[in-house]
Design a protein around this motif. Structure first.
Motif, PDB file in Angstrom:
ATOM      1  N   ALA B 111       9.278   2.818   1.219  1.00 40.95           N
ATOM      2  CA  ALA B 111       9.653   1.746   0.288  1.00 40.95           C
ATOM      3  C   ALA B 111       8.450   0.850   0.007  1.00 40.95           C
ATOM      4  O   ALA B 111       8.206   0.456  -1.142  1.00 40.95           O
ATOM      5  CB  ALA B 111      10.813   0.931   0.860  1.00 40.95           C
ATOM      6  N   ASN B 112       7.676   0.538   1.035  1.00 40.96           N
ATOM      7  CA  ASN B 112       6.488  -0.276   0.799  1.00 40.96           C
ATOM      8  C   ASN B 112       5.486   0.445  -0.095  1.00 40.96           C
ATOM      9  O   ASN B 112       4.787  -0.200  -0.887  1.00 40.96           O
ATOM     10  CB  ASN B 112       5.853  -0.671   2.140  1.00 40.96           C
ATOM     11  CG  ASN B 112       6.456  -1.955   2.688  1.00 40.96           C
ATOM     12  OD1 ASN B 112       6.190  -3.030   2.148  1.00 40.96           O
ATOM     13  ND2 ASN B 112       7.297  -1.855   3.706  1.00 40.96           N
ATOM     14  N   GLU B 113       5.409   1.750   0.052  1.00 41.47           N
ATOM     15  CA  GLU B 113       4.504   2.531  -0.799  1.00 41.47           C
ATOM     16  C   GLU B 113       4.980   2.520  -2.257  1.00 41.47           C
ATOM     17  O   GLU B 113       4.221   2.189  -3.167  1.00 41.47           O
ATOM     18  CB  GLU B 113       4.451   3.971  -0.285  1.00 41.47           C
ATOM     19  CG  GLU B 113       3.548   4.890  -1.093  1.00 41.47           C
ATOM     20  CD  GLU B 113       3.468   6.271  -0.471  1.00 41.47           C
ATOM     21  OE1 GLU B 113       4.527   6.842  -0.123  1.00 41.47           O
ATOM     22  OE2 GLU B 113       2.339   6.786  -0.319  1.00 41.47           O
ATOM     23  N   THR B 114       6.226   2.874  -2.470  1.00 41.57           N
ATOM     24  CA  THR B 114       6.696   3.009  -3.857  1.00 41.57           C
ATOM     25  C   THR B 114       6.847   1.644  -4.533  1.00 41.57           C
ATOM     26  O   THR B 114       6.692   1.550  -5.746  1.00 41.57           O
ATOM     27  CB  THR B 114       8.017   3.816  -3.930  1.00 41.57           C
ATOM     28  OG1 THR B 114       9.028   3.128  -3.195  1.00 41.57           O
ATOM     29  CG2 THR B 114       7.824   5.223  -3.382  1.00 41.57           C
ATOM     30  N   ASN B 115       7.106   0.592  -3.747  1.00 41.67           N
ATOM     31  CA  ASN B 115       7.082  -0.766  -4.325  1.00 41.67           C
ATOM     32  C   ASN B 115       5.740  -1.008  -5.012  1.00 41.67           C
ATOM     33  O   ASN B 115       5.669  -1.603  -6.093  1.00 41.67           O
ATOM     34  CB  ASN B 115       7.266  -1.821  -3.239  1.00 41.67           C
ATOM     35  CG  ASN B 115       8.693  -2.058  -2.770  1.00 41.67           C
ATOM     36  OD1 ASN B 115       8.977  -3.030  -2.095  1.00 41.67           O
ATOM     37  ND2 ASN B 115       9.611  -1.175  -3.087  1.00 41.67           N
ATOM     38  N   ARG B 116       4.648  -0.569  -4.390  1.00 42.65           N
ATOM     39  CA  ARG B 116       3.320  -0.836  -4.983  1.00 42.65           C
ATOM     40  C   ARG B 116       2.999   0.121  -6.114  1.00 42.65           C
ATOM     41  O   ARG B 116       2.252  -0.249  -7.037  1.00 42.65           O
ATOM     42  CB  ARG B 116       2.244  -0.780  -3.896  1.00 42.65           C
ATOM     43  CG  ARG B 116       2.052  -2.095  -3.200  1.00 42.65           C
ATOM     44  CD  ARG B 116       3.333  -2.543  -2.502  1.00 42.65           C
ATOM     45  NE  ARG B 116       3.208  -3.849  -1.871  1.00 42.65           N
ATOM     46  CZ  ARG B 116       3.838  -4.168  -0.752  1.00 42.65           C
ATOM     47  NH1 ARG B 116       4.637  -3.302  -0.158  1.00 42.65           N
ATOM     48  NH2 ARG B 116       3.684  -5.382  -0.249  1.00 42.65           N
ATOM     49  N   LEU B 117       3.513   1.333  -6.069  1.00 46.93           N
ATOM     50  CA  LEU B 117       3.328   2.222  -7.225  1.00 46.93           C
ATOM     51  C   LEU B 117       4.021   1.617  -8.444  1.00 46.93           C
ATOM     52  O   LEU B 117       3.474   1.609  -9.551  1.00 46.93           O
ATOM     53  CB  LEU B 117       3.882   3.620  -6.909  1.00 46.93           C
ATOM     54  CG  LEU B 117       3.094   4.378  -5.825  1.00 46.93           C
ATOM     55  CD1 LEU B 117       3.837   5.638  -5.400  1.00 46.93           C
ATOM     56  CD2 LEU B 117       1.683   4.737  -6.312  1.00 46.93           C
ATOM     57  N   ALA B 118       5.208   1.057  -8.226  1.00 41.32           N
ATOM     58  CA  ALA B 118       5.923   0.410  -9.334  1.00 41.32           C
ATOM     59  C   ALA B 118       5.196  -0.852  -9.793  1.00 41.32           C
ATOM     60  O   ALA B 118       5.036  -1.103 -10.987  1.00 41.32           O
ATOM     61  CB  ALA B 118       7.353   0.076  -8.913  1.00 41.32           C
TER      62      ALA B 118
END
Lengths: 131, 131, 131, 131, 131, 131
Positions: B111-118
């Protein structure tokens, strides 16, 4: 506007379409959300993140609904608008009620509060918690 | 050293002791962890935060183990050392296995990873997620 | 609406205009972006932040493109919308391709993920990394 | 103490050893750092994160040193102690000098500052940055 | 769209109306802002958070204007759009001038910058600061 | 160990000593804390950050004690250990009592909590707050 174009199915290369097809098959849907259309600008990243998500979010020691609610908790903590909307929708699809969402956010709020009380007062970890 | 002294039971005022007693009774323990001993520097804050925690973490639409795991998820996201240790201990006491902890952190990480991709690509929320 | 008015060149005091002129001269542009127009509500802050940015982002041990990409990485991590758009534009002007942006965000995502795995599992720093 | 035991090579299962061997081979080292020993509590997570790291940090449109510096930038922004030490060490091994580290952190600091000036004043993104 | 409906006074249950009435009486206003209308989806959460806010933001060892400015500082640091607008409005109502807002954000920016310089360089706390 | 050596006065170059002298003169102390000794690895950064801090933290529209408390609020929110200790010490020197510290952290905690309730429920900013 997004910082890179969104890649629609009709315009996608075969390897991107293969991931899109697997996303739709796995989720039982007939459309692709913008997150994946943006990642498709780099097919290797699209494949990797999708494979990660498929593995991490699958049923295991935790059930998928709990995992989606944890995802919402992290996204609300970080203030990620897209992820908050998309994972709240996913959690609802898996059974999260409005009452569950309110309780979830109450925990998220309290944890964010007490994290800062601890970070501000800087007391040591109790021996019982760190044997 | 903590930034304010830890208030031990023996040194506590009656209103602080009343909270300490309620914490121990509610949790079925015979000791108070450092978080509350630090908050006791302001009895009104101690009472308020304990009342909040008691209400928020009680069984409801979500079960207490899920709530503790959400607490760990937020604490790991924020990097709060004290809270990570204390709420991991609490979650284990309520039944979290090592396998559940590993899966929980896998979701937190993703979730922390994809939060930053978004946040980095800035695509709009799909209409289906935000009706 | 911004929380303070944006100060346009035509309405600016001489000391604000001097900073605006230096920004346009340094960047080879003929317009001022909203960040500076907002800071201009306090000319001392405008001067200070511009002087800081000019010093920090200048060529040195790191080249300006790497610096802009680091700026994007921090802005995406923090979820700052304005900064993500403005520094992605600046990085592109200095040569960042779409492929470079995708790789940059892949690193940002992975770092945010593993930061939380480390913060959640709380293992010590290896002696080899902290001599 | 870490929240889960560190799995040493001697005690590791064959699938964990296979990942450890690949890490050492890829990096040209003869030891495994604590991050991987902690992840090894869940071999599937160990394999997945290592495969991700290997793909993301490989040479591509960005060179590996730039990627390591971006990793340091994110880790310092998030305040992750372990990751700051480990990725600073990795960046140095790839050629980062002390002067480069100081410039890197100067950019990280400035970006964190201006992110909050933007988040506090809430001016819109300029049309030129968001066409 | 918000993720849960906003509960208007006309549609609210008696216990929600009681909180709304107390908010308006305490603040000397005749309307309820969206934060409370969203929380009203769970009356227990609405009551708890309002009681917390009333206690925490009341005059005490710190005056209410300082408290509102601290609220703005935290909200800008976290990038919370709603909270930045609402607490900047509240601080202005209590006397914050534009010059005070600019100085406040200058401190917030500097603190966010130096927090990362400290987190990136990892020097120990001086003995004089941690006796 | 810090990631770069701490530069002691005895070992410092004349330009670093000049900054150290100004810090001690401005603060009325006879020692330099580790933050500046670490920054001294890059004299230009040392000079810049000291000049920034001197300007930002000086008396102005806000008094220096309020500024130090805002610094503590940001540092606790970000979880920066060094900055929390050093700015709490600075705030105490300027008159912050234990009661003020407890109230400050209560506001910080509440703001961090409600920031996440807002980020999780995603209701719009009221027109009255954003005219």
């Amino acid at each position: 506007m997004p910082l890179l174009p969104l890649i629609e199915y009709a315009d996608a290369s075969p390897d991107v379409r293969a991931v899109y097809d697997d996303i739709m098959r796995t989720r039982g849907t007939d459309w692709i959300n913008n997150f994946w259309k943006a990642l498709a600008n780099d097919p290797a990243t699209l494949q990797r993140i999708w494979a990660d998500a498929k593995q991490v979010m699958a049923p295991g020691a935790l059930d998928p609904l709990v995992k989606e609610m944890v995802y919402v908790a992290v996204s609300a903590t970080n203030g990620c608008e897209y992820c908050t909307y998309s994972h709240t929708a996913a959690a609802r699809k898996k059974g999260m009620s409005d009452a569950m969402l309110m309780e979830l956010l109450a925990v998220v709020g309290l944890a964010n509060e007490t994290n800062r009380l601890a970070n501000g007062l800087r007391f040591p970890v109790d021996a019982a918690f760190n044997p």
